[in-house]
Design a protein around this motif. Structure first.
Motif, mmCIF file in Angstrom:
data_model
loop_
_atom_site.group_PDB
_atom_site.id
_atom_site.type_symbol
_atom_site.label_atom_id
_atom_site.label_comp_id
_atom_site.label_asym_id
_atom_site.label_seq_id
_atom_site.Cartn_x
_atom_site.Cartn_y
_atom_site.Cartn_z
ATOM 1 N N PRO A 47 0.831 -1.217 0.000
ATOM 2 C CA PRO A 47 0.000 0.000 0.000
ATOM 3 C C PRO A 47 0.862 1.264 0.000
ATOM 4 O O PRO A 47 1.966 1.263 0.541
ATOM 5 N N TYR A 48 0.365 2.326 -0.587
ATOM 6 C CA TYR A 48 1.062 3.611 -0.527
ATOM 7 C C TYR A 48 0.109 4.698 -1.033
ATOM 8 O O TYR A 48 -0.928 4.400 -1.619
ATOM 9 N N SER A 49 0.482 5.943 -0.782
ATOM 10 C CA SER A 49 -0.286 7.059 -1.340
ATOM 11 C C SER A 49 0.651 8.231 -1.623
ATOM 12 O O SER A 49 1.055 8.451 -2.750
ATOM 13 N N CYS A 50 1.059 8.974 -0.567
ATOM 14 C CA CYS A 50 1.777 10.236 -0.808
ATOM 15 C C CYS A 50 3.237 10.050 -1.221
ATOM 16 O O CYS A 50 3.812 10.893 -1.872
ATOM 17 N N ARG A 51 3.851 8.997 -0.817
ATOM 18 C CA ARG A 51 5.281 8.703 -1.043
ATOM 19 C C ARG A 51 6.186 9.776 -0.434
ATOM 20 O O ARG A 51 7.308 9.962 -0.855
ATOM 21 N N ALA A 52 5.669 10.493 0.559
ATOM 22 C CA ALA A 52 6.451 11.596 1.140
ATOM 23 C C ALA A 52 6.543 11.508 2.659
ATOM 24 O O ALA A 52 6.927 12.476 3.303
ATOM 25 N N GLY A 53 6.154 10.393 3.249
ATOM 26 C CA GLY A 53 6.260 10.254 4.702
ATOM 27 C C GLY A 53 5.134 10.914 5.461
ATOM 28 O O GLY A 53 5.224 11.081 6.681
ATOM 29 N N VAL A 54 4.063 11.294 4.775
ATOM 30 C CA VAL A 54 3.001 12.052 5.427
ATOM 31 C C VAL A 54 1.775 11.202 5.761
ATOM 32 O O VAL A 54 1.266 11.241 6.884
ATOM 33 N N CYS A 55 1.289 10.417 4.825
ATOM 34 C CA CYS A 55 -0.025 9.784 4.996
ATOM 35 C C CYS A 55 -0.001 8.485 5.792
ATOM 36 O O CYS A 55 -1.008 8.049 6.306
ATOM 37 N N HIS A 56 1.130 7.839 5.897
ATOM 38 C CA HIS A 56 1.311 6.563 6.603
ATOM 39 C C HIS A 56 0.627 5.383 5.912
ATOM 40 O O HIS A 56 0.519 4.309 6.493
ATOM 41 N N SER A 57 0.116 5.569 4.706
ATOM 42 C CA SER A 57 -0.518 4.448 3.998
ATOM 43 C C SER A 57 0.447 3.297 3.775
ATOM 44 O O SER A 57 0.041 2.153 3.668
ATOM 45 N N ILE A 101 7.553 0.525 9.998
ATOM 46 C CA ILE A 101 8.383 1.377 9.140
ATOM 47 C C ILE A 101 7.489 1.977 8.060
ATOM 48 O O ILE A 101 6.419 1.437 7.765
ATOM 49 N N LEU A 102 7.938 3.074 7.497
ATOM 50 C CA LEU A 102 7.272 3.647 6.320
ATOM 51 C C LEU A 102 8.112 3.239 5.123
ATOM 52 O O LEU A 102 9.254 3.680 4.978
ATOM 53 N N THR A 103 7.552 2.405 4.268
ATOM 54 C CA THR A 103 8.369 1.865 3.177
ATOM 55 C C THR A 103 8.835 2.963 2.229
ATOM 56 O O THR A 103 9.907 2.866 1.640
HETATM 57 S S1 FES Z 1 3.175 6.622 1.093
HETATM 58 FE FE1 FES Z 1 2.534 8.196 2.427
HETATM 59 S S2 FES Z 1 3.866 7.937 4.123
HETATM 60 FE FE2 FES Z 1 4.626 6.507 2.690
#
Ligand code: FES
Length: 180
Positions: free
Chosen positions: A31-41, A69-71
């Motif tokens: 799973p992922y969404s923002c790819r910036a360490g913000v959403c925790h998805s 961890i946040l991948t």
């Molecule tokens: S994809 Fe949003 S924190 Fe990693």
């Protein structure tokens, strides 16, 4: 070359490759969404292997202790086994704070992974700074994966309620834990 075990498959990563990029490159259902360490998805939990360093501002101490961890923010140097967070403990984000009066605020929290809870059931909310408190759920939509709680501020109340009333903003991150 580090190798990742996830959902019954093995994913070798290139040297110094970003963990999320390496999983997605090999079509893992991560799973992922923002790819910036913000959403925790993208949060996963380590079940075997050494925890890579995690920037303390991204996860709470409790989350790091539990192996989360946040991948999208992780580069792996050694083999790891990873799993999705349990459905009873999911990352969430504050989407609304509605002040009813000087002592009560209704908050809405969107969970980024599937989560089921009933109205009246108790959940524990943990802020990114580690403040936590338990509240009954006063509203829940499984379509939008959003739950609602009323946070009452009282003299000598919890640091979590003080945080909600004085500092919390929409977009702040929380952990949502279903009480057993
Ligand atoms: S994809 Fe949003 S924190 Fe990693």
């Amino acid at each position: 070359m580090p190798e990742i075990q996830f959902q019954g498959n093995r994913y070798p990563l290139d040297e110094n490759e970003n963990l999320l990029d390496g999983l997605l490159r090999q079509n893992a259902r991560a799973p992922y969404s923002c790819r910036a360490g913000v959403c925790h998805s993208c949060m996963l939990r380590i079940t075997a292997g050494c925890s890579p360093a995690v920037a303390p501002s991204l996860l709470t101490e409790e989350q790091i202790k539990k192996g989360y961890i946040l991948t999208c923010q992780t580069r792996v140097t050694a083999d790891l086994s990873l799993t999705l967070p349990t459905r009873d403990e999911v990352p969430g984000i504050l989407t609304e704070l509605e002040s009813l009066n000087s002592t009560e605020i209704i908050i809405k929290v969107s969970t980024r992974l599937p989560f089921e809870v009933s109205i009246g059931e108790h959940i524990t909310l943990v802020s990114n700074a580690g403040f936590e408190a338990t509240y009954p759920v006063t509203g829940f939509s499984s379509d939008s994966q959003t739950l609602e709680c009323t946070i009452v501020r009282s003299a000598g109340g919890s640091p979590f309620s003080a945080w909600i009333h004085s500092e919390a903003r929409t977009g702040d991150r929380l952990m949502v834990i279903k009480n057993g």
